[in-house]
Design a protein around this motif. Structure first.
Motif, PDB file in Angstrom:
ATOM      1  N   PHE A  25       9.899  21.992 -60.215  1.00  0.00           N
ATOM      2  CA  PHE A  25       8.816  21.443 -59.413  1.00  0.00           C
ATOM      3  C   PHE A  25       9.274  21.055 -58.006  1.00  0.00           C
ATOM      4  CE2 PHE A  25       6.906  20.804 -63.649  1.00  0.00           C
ATOM      5  CZ  PHE A  25       5.752  21.541 -63.435  1.00  0.00           C
ATOM      6  N   ILE A  26      10.487  20.563 -57.881  1.00  0.00           N
ATOM      7  CA  ILE A  26      11.011  20.238 -56.561  1.00  0.00           C
ATOM      8  C   ILE A  26      11.190  21.515 -55.735  1.00  0.00           C
ATOM      9  CG2 ILE A  26      13.068  19.394 -55.336  1.00  0.00           C
ATOM     10  CD1 ILE A  26      13.310  17.258 -57.536  1.00  0.00           C
ATOM     11  N   ALA A  27      11.748  22.557 -56.339  1.00  0.00           N
ATOM     12  CA  ALA A  27      11.943  23.826 -55.626  1.00  0.00           C
ATOM     13  C   ALA A  27      10.604  24.445 -55.233  1.00  0.00           C
ATOM     14  CB  ALA A  27      12.741  24.789 -56.492  1.00  0.00           C
ATOM     15  N   ARG A  28       9.624  24.353 -56.114  1.00  0.00           N
ATOM     16  CA  ARG A  28       8.295  24.902 -55.825  1.00  0.00           C
ATOM     17  C   ARG A  28       7.651  24.188 -54.640  1.00  0.00           C
ATOM     18  NH1 ARG A  28       3.285  24.341 -59.922  1.00  0.00           N
ATOM     19  NH2 ARG A  28       1.694  24.955 -58.454  1.00  0.00           N
ATOM     20  N   LYS A  29       7.720  22.872 -54.638  1.00  0.00           N
ATOM     21  CA  LYS A  29       7.145  22.082 -53.547  1.00  0.00           C
ATOM     22  C   LYS A  29       7.852  22.383 -52.229  1.00  0.00           C
ATOM     23  CE  LYS A  29       4.409  18.870 -52.006  1.00  0.00           C
ATOM     24  NZ  LYS A  29       3.009  19.149 -51.794  1.00  0.00           N
ATOM     25  N   TYR A  30       9.170  22.514 -52.281  1.00  0.00           N
ATOM     26  CA  TYR A  30       9.950  22.820 -51.079  1.00  0.00           C
ATOM     27  C   TYR A  30       9.540  24.175 -50.503  1.00  0.00           C
ATOM     28  CZ  TYR A  30      13.839  24.206 -48.145  1.00  0.00           C
ATOM     29  OH  TYR A  30      14.586  24.663 -47.098  1.00  0.00           O
ATOM     30  N   MET A  31       9.394  25.186 -51.349  1.00  0.00           N
ATOM     31  CA  MET A  31       9.023  26.515 -50.878  1.00  0.00           C
ATOM     32  C   MET A  31       7.596  26.534 -50.328  1.00  0.00           C
ATOM     33  SD  MET A  31      11.512  28.491 -50.826  1.00  0.00           S
ATOM     34  CE  MET A  31      10.631  29.984 -50.418  1.00  0.00           C
TER      35      MET A  31
END
Length: 70
Positions: free
Chosen positions: A20-26
């Protein structure tokens, strides 16, 4: 026994949180740095043999922005 269960649960929680952190960052990165800009459209259209007019470029950019917001 409890150590193994705790380790597996911690691993699963870490993977989920990381996803979820990687998704939000992208999402934020692509929002701030769109993959295609007006200059790229001009170059692509010139490579395809079309003479890019500003009106056509504006139409294409607005269409891409609409699709990106969905």
């Amino acid at each position: 026994m409890w150590y193994a269960v705790t380790a597996i649960l911690a691993l699963l929680a870490g993977v989920a949180i990381g996803f979820f952190i990687a998704r939000k960052y992208m999402e934020n990165y692509l929002k701030n740095n769109p993959p295609i800009n007006e200059q790229m459209l001009k170059v692509m259209m010139a490579q395809m043999g079309q003479k890019p007019s500003q009106k056509k470029i504006n139409q294409m950019m607005s269409q891409m922005n609409k699709l990106q917001k969905k």
